[in-house]
Scaffold this motif. Sequence first.
Motif, PDB file in Angstrom:
ATOM      1  N   LEU A  57      86.201  44.283  41.535  1.00  0.00           N
ATOM      2  CA  LEU A  57      86.516  44.851  42.743  1.00  0.00           C
ATOM      3  C   LEU A  57      85.993  46.527  42.697  1.00  0.00           C
ATOM      4  CD1 LEU A  57      88.142  44.503  45.173  1.00  0.00           C
ATOM      5  CD2 LEU A  57      90.559  45.198  44.036  1.00  0.00           C
TER       6      LEU A  57
ATOM      7  N   PRO B 213      88.813  40.591  37.226  1.00  0.00           N
ATOM      8  CA  PRO B 213      88.873  40.718  38.769  1.00  0.00           C
ATOM      9  C   PRO B 213      89.031  42.178  39.032  1.00  0.00           C
ATOM     10  CG  PRO B 213      90.437  38.914  38.220  1.00  0.00           C
ATOM     11  CD  PRO B 213      90.096  39.721  37.109  1.00  0.00           C
ATOM     12  N   GLU B 214      89.942  42.970  38.335  1.00  0.00           N
ATOM     13  CA  GLU B 214      89.834  44.329  38.898  1.00  0.00           C
ATOM     14  C   GLU B 214      88.526  45.178  38.566  1.00  0.00           C
ATOM     15  OE1 GLU B 214      93.444  42.699  37.556  1.00  0.00           O
ATOM     16  OE2 GLU B 214      91.927  42.857  36.387  1.00  0.00           O
TER      17      GLU B 214
ATOM     18  N   THR C  56      85.990  40.045  44.184  1.00  0.00           N
ATOM     19  CA  THR C  56      86.411  39.599  42.921  1.00  0.00           C
ATOM     20  C   THR C  56      85.637  38.646  42.572  1.00  0.00           C
ATOM     21  OG1 THR C  56      88.242  38.558  43.816  1.00  0.00           O
ATOM     22  CG2 THR C  56      88.776  40.545  42.814  1.00  0.00           C
ATOM     23  N   ARG C  57      84.925  37.958  43.569  1.00  0.00           N
ATOM     24  CA  ARG C  57      83.835  36.811  43.651  1.00  0.00           C
ATOM     25  C   ARG C  57      82.549  37.223  44.012  1.00  0.00           C
ATOM     26  NH1 ARG C  57      82.147  32.779  46.883  1.00  0.00           N
ATOM     27  NH2 ARG C  57      81.568  30.993  45.912  1.00  0.00           N
TER      28      ARG C  57
END
Length: 157
Positions: free
Chosen positions: A34, A30-31, A40-41
Amino acid sequence: MLNHPAVHLTRPARAADWHLIDALHQQCSPENLLRRWGRTRITRRHVERLLEHNTCWISLDSSGRPLALTSAGWLSQEAGVVDLALQVADAHHRRGIGTALARHVADHARSRGAHTLAVHTDAANTPMLRLLRRLGPSRHVRDGTRIDVRVPLSTAP
């Protein structure tokens, strides 16, 4: 052509490659999503917009698994400036794949008359900033937590 031992094939990405692009994003934390996307999606629509407005490449390993997605675009709409974006699967970081892909984009941009490669990223995105230093001297302009980096293509390898 891209020259890196881990990359078996780099080819233009198309909307039909959604399954590969989604599989790449499943390999990213996710990081890191981002940092690259600002979210994150990543949806199919995000990717479709990217493909509509940029020249994109998907890089695959010898088994056909996705390693990276790279894009070059005229997002800043400044004459002679090409914007670079790339995402490398987490397990393949720090192996030179991103640098090889950035050089590929620099060659692509030069061949189309561009004089500058631009990246607009989070100021804390040290992997991208380190990669850009490998391309040559650059100019940095910070705007809060974002940084605009410009690499003259006359000095980029």
